[in-house]
Design a protein around this motif. Structure first.
Motif, PDB file in Angstrom:
ATOM      1  N   SER A  91      36.976  41.760  50.397  1.00 28.04           N
ATOM      2  CA  SER A  91      36.780  40.720  49.385  1.00 28.04           C
ATOM      3  C   SER A  91      37.043  41.286  47.997  1.00 28.04           C
ATOM      4  O   SER A  91      36.375  42.239  47.570  1.00 28.04           O
ATOM      5  N   HIS A  92      38.027  40.727  47.315  1.00 29.20           N
ATOM      6  CA  HIS A  92      38.329  41.073  45.934  1.00 29.20           C
ATOM      7  C   HIS A  92      38.711  39.801  45.182  1.00 29.20           C
ATOM      8  O   HIS A  92      39.214  38.849  45.779  1.00 29.20           O
ATOM      9  N   GLY A  93      38.494  39.809  43.889  1.00 29.89           N
ATOM     10  CA  GLY A  93      39.015  38.728  43.067  1.00 29.89           C
ATOM     11  C   GLY A  93      40.516  38.901  42.866  1.00 29.89           C
ATOM     12  O   GLY A  93      41.038  40.016  42.869  1.00 29.89           O
ATOM     13  N   THR A  94      41.217  37.801  42.733  1.00 27.13           N
ATOM     14  CA  THR A  94      42.655  37.820  42.436  1.00 27.13           C
ATOM     15  C   THR A  94      42.959  36.732  41.416  1.00 27.13           C
ATOM     16  O   THR A  94      42.316  35.677  41.405  1.00 27.13           O
ATOM     17  N   LEU A  95      43.957  37.000  40.574  1.00 24.35           N
ATOM     18  CA  LEU A  95      44.362  36.033  39.559  1.00 24.35           C
ATOM     19  C   LEU A  95      45.864  35.790  39.667  1.00 24.35           C
ATOM     20  O   LEU A  95      46.656  36.740  39.708  1.00 24.35           O
ATOM     21  N   LEU A 145      37.881  28.577  45.227  1.00 21.08           N
ATOM     22  CA  LEU A 145      37.046  29.018  44.108  1.00 21.08           C
ATOM     23  C   LEU A 145      37.895  29.753  43.074  1.00 21.08           C
ATOM     24  O   LEU A 145      38.805  30.504  43.438  1.00 21.08           O
ATOM     25  N   PRO A 146      37.629  29.565  41.789  1.00 15.40           N
ATOM     26  CA  PRO A 146      38.448  30.202  40.750  1.00 15.40           C
ATOM     27  C   PRO A 146      38.361  31.720  40.828  1.00 15.40           C
ATOM     28  O   PRO A 146      37.295  32.292  41.025  1.00 15.40           O
ATOM     29  N   GLY A 147      39.521  32.364  40.692  1.00 13.09           N
ATOM     30  CA  GLY A 147      39.554  33.817  40.757  1.00 13.09           C
ATOM     31  C   GLY A 147      39.409  34.380  42.147  1.00 13.09           C
ATOM     32  O   GLY A 147      39.266  35.596  42.316  1.00 13.09           O
ATOM     33  N   ALA A 148      39.460  33.519  43.150  1.00  7.76           N
ATOM     34  CA  ALA A 148      39.268  33.968  44.538  1.00  7.76           C
ATOM     35  C   ALA A 148      40.225  33.245  45.476  1.00  7.76           C
ATOM     36  O   ALA A 148      39.869  32.912  46.598  1.00  7.76           O
ATOM     37  N   ALA A 149      41.434  33.001  45.011  1.00  6.05           N
ATOM     38  CA  ALA A 149      42.390  32.243  45.824  1.00  6.05           C
ATOM     39  C   ALA A 149      42.647  32.912  47.166  1.00  6.05           C
ATOM     40  O   ALA A 149      42.670  32.257  48.214  1.00  6.05           O
ATOM     41  N   ALA A 150      42.840  34.224  47.160  1.00  8.00           N
ATOM     42  CA  ALA A 150      43.137  34.926  48.407  1.00  8.00           C
ATOM     43  C   ALA A 150      41.943  34.892  49.347  1.00  8.00           C
ATOM     44  O   ALA A 150      42.087  34.602  50.542  1.00  8.00           O
ATOM     45  N   LYS A 251      34.822  36.866  41.516  1.00  6.33           N
ATOM     46  CA  LYS A 251      34.528  38.230  41.925  1.00  6.33           C
ATOM     47  C   LYS A 251      35.435  39.204  41.197  1.00  6.33           C
ATOM     48  O   LYS A 251      36.559  38.873  40.825  1.00  6.33           O
ATOM     49  N   ALA A 252      34.945  40.430  40.996  1.00  7.84           N
ATOM     50  CA  ALA A 252      35.718  41.446  40.299  1.00  7.84           C
ATOM     51  C   ALA A 252      37.018  41.744  41.029  1.00  7.84           C
ATOM     52  O   ALA A 252      37.076  41.748  42.256  1.00  7.84           O
ATOM     53  N   ARG A 253      38.066  41.997  40.260  1.00 12.44           N
ATOM     54  CA  ARG A 253      39.368  42.322  40.844  1.00 12.44           C
ATOM     55  C   ARG A 253      39.401  43.773  41.287  1.00 12.44           C
ATOM     56  O   ARG A 253      38.705  44.625  40.748  1.00 12.44           O
ATOM     57  N   LYS A 254      40.248  44.064  42.245  1.00 14.24           N
ATOM     58  CA  LYS A 254      40.330  45.408  42.801  1.00 14.24           C
ATOM     59  C   LYS A 254      40.813  46.425  41.777  1.00 14.24           C
ATOM     60  O   LYS A 254      40.495  47.611  41.873  1.00 14.24           O
ATOM     61  N   THR A 255      41.551  45.975  40.791  1.00  6.88           N
ATOM     62  CA  THR A 255      42.097  46.895  39.792  1.00  6.88           C
ATOM     63  C   THR A 255      41.026  47.439  38.861  1.00  6.88           C
ATOM     64  O   THR A 255      41.270  48.409  38.148  1.00  6.88           O
ATOM     65  N   ASN A 262      33.700  49.941  45.490  1.00  6.53           N
ATOM     66  CA  ASN A 262      33.123  49.071  46.504  1.00  6.53           C
ATOM     67  C   ASN A 262      34.156  48.530  47.474  1.00  6.53           C
ATOM     68  O   ASN A 262      33.949  47.481  48.090  1.00  6.53           O
ATOM     69  N   ASP A 263      35.288  49.216  47.627  1.00  6.41           N
ATOM     70  CA  ASP A 263      36.332  48.770  48.547  1.00  6.41           C
ATOM     71  C   ASP A 263      35.913  49.086  49.974  1.00  6.41           C
ATOM     72  O   ASP A 263      36.205  50.134  50.514  1.00  6.41           O
ATOM     73  N   VAL A 264      35.145  48.170  50.570  1.00  9.61           N
ATOM     74  CA  VAL A 264      34.576  48.390  51.896  1.00  9.61           C
ATOM     75  C   VAL A 264      35.104  47.324  52.854  1.00  9.61           C
ATOM     76  O   VAL A 264      34.895  46.146  52.640  1.00  9.61           O
ATOM     77  N   ARG A 265      35.776  47.736  53.924  1.00 14.59           N
ATOM     78  CA  ARG A 265      36.199  46.788  54.950  1.00 14.59           C
ATOM     79  C   ARG A 265      35.099  46.727  55.994  1.00 14.59           C
ATOM     80  O   ARG A 265      35.150  47.400  57.005  1.00 14.59           O
ATOM     81  N   SER A 266      34.103  45.892  55.759  1.00  7.94           N
ATOM     82  CA  SER A 266      32.996  45.876  56.691  1.00  7.94           C
ATOM     83  C   SER A 266      32.584  44.490  57.118  1.00  7.94           C
ATOM     84  O   SER A 266      32.529  44.198  58.290  1.00  7.94           O
TER      85      SER A 266
END
Length: 274
Positions: A91-95, A145-150, A251-255, A262-266
């Motif tokens: 889960s990451h934010g995307t724009l 949701l805004p900022g969370a299209a992906a 949500k905060a973007r990965k960049t 917090n890049d956790v695939r869980s």
């Protein structure tokens, strides 16, 4: 109650680890999959202490051939599988205005949606006909949701995918369960920069999820308050929904540096603020 072998992806932490522990019983074979071996081993040791027979294998759910081989090997060792839980997710934010988010968008769709299909199709040939498949969606899939299209798109896709799979496998006798969590206290939600109403303990969530899977329940939203919120969101007119959500922080973007930590695939349990 299903008592045979259980497969869980994203088992290194969060909901995946909690599910591994609620299914860890004396003599029960567990196959725990995740991207990182060290967290998997922590889960595996905890499950073994409860009597389970555990295999922990590092694999990314985008690796189709590796998943196919793992599924074959596990079935040859332990027989027909009772339950497959496709839990791995990110889960990451995307724009849309940020071109550098393109690969992040693709990674989220690949892991959350394509990874679920990769998992299900790898293990289905070895699943007992009256077995269970469960997939972890999210309340973030109810509306965009805004900022969370992906993330929203991936979880909406998961819901549609699992519904199609449920119908496809109905005559076979296989039950398919779609789990849509709200906020669960896991590493994935720990860095969320906004309030998280009805935050649920992962062990409590795992117990509720197991009950739903064992019953062959088709749909579960946890906690129950999020089920009510989801129903309301689904039926809000566009004009009202837009007015309410256009300024919602995503949500905060990965960049961003803190998100990289917090890049956790869980577990896919972290919808943006709703």
């Amino acid at each position: 109650m299903m008592t045979g072998p259980v497969v869980i992806t994203g088992a290194g932490s969060g909901i995946g680890r909690a599910l591994a522990l609620v299914y860890a019983e004396s003599g029960r074979p567990l196959l725990l999959l995740g991207r990182r071996q060290q967290p998997l081993e922590v889960t595996a040791e905890q499950a073994r202490s409860r009597g389970a027979v555990v295999r922990a294998i590092s694999v990314d759910v985008s690796q189709i051939q590796a998943l196919d081989q793992i599924a074959q090997d596990f079935s040859e060792a332990f027989g027909k599988i009772s339950i497959v839980i496709a839990n791995a997710g990110i889960s990451h934010g995307t724009l849309a205005l940020e071109r550098e988010d393109r690969p992040v968008f693709a990674e989220i769709i690949t892991t959350n949606l394509l990874g679920m299909d990769n998992t299900c199709t790898a293990f289905l040939p070895y699943l007992a006909r009256d077995g269970r498949i469960a997939g972890i969606a999210s309340v973030a899939g109810f509306r965009g949701l805004p900022g969370a299209a992906a993330y929203s798109a991936s979880k909406a896709g998961v819901m549609a995918y699992l519904e199609s799979l449920r119908l496809e496998l109905k005559k076979r006798g296989t039950k398919v369960c779609c789990i849509a969590p709200g906020y669960i206290a896991t590493p994935m939600t720990a860095g969320n920069p906004y309030p998280m109403p009805w935050l649920m303990d992962p062990e409590k969530a795992a117990r509720k999820i197991r009950r739903a899977i064992d019953r062959g329940q088709a749909w579960l939203v946890i906690p129950w308050q999020m089920a009510l919120v989801g129903m309301i969101l689904r039926h809000l007119p566009i004009a009202v929904y837009d007015r309410l959500f256009v300024q919602v922080a995503g949500k905060a973007r990965k960049t961003e540096p803190e998100q990289m930590v917090n890049d956790v695939r869980s577990s896919s349990d972290s919808p943006p603020k709703a």
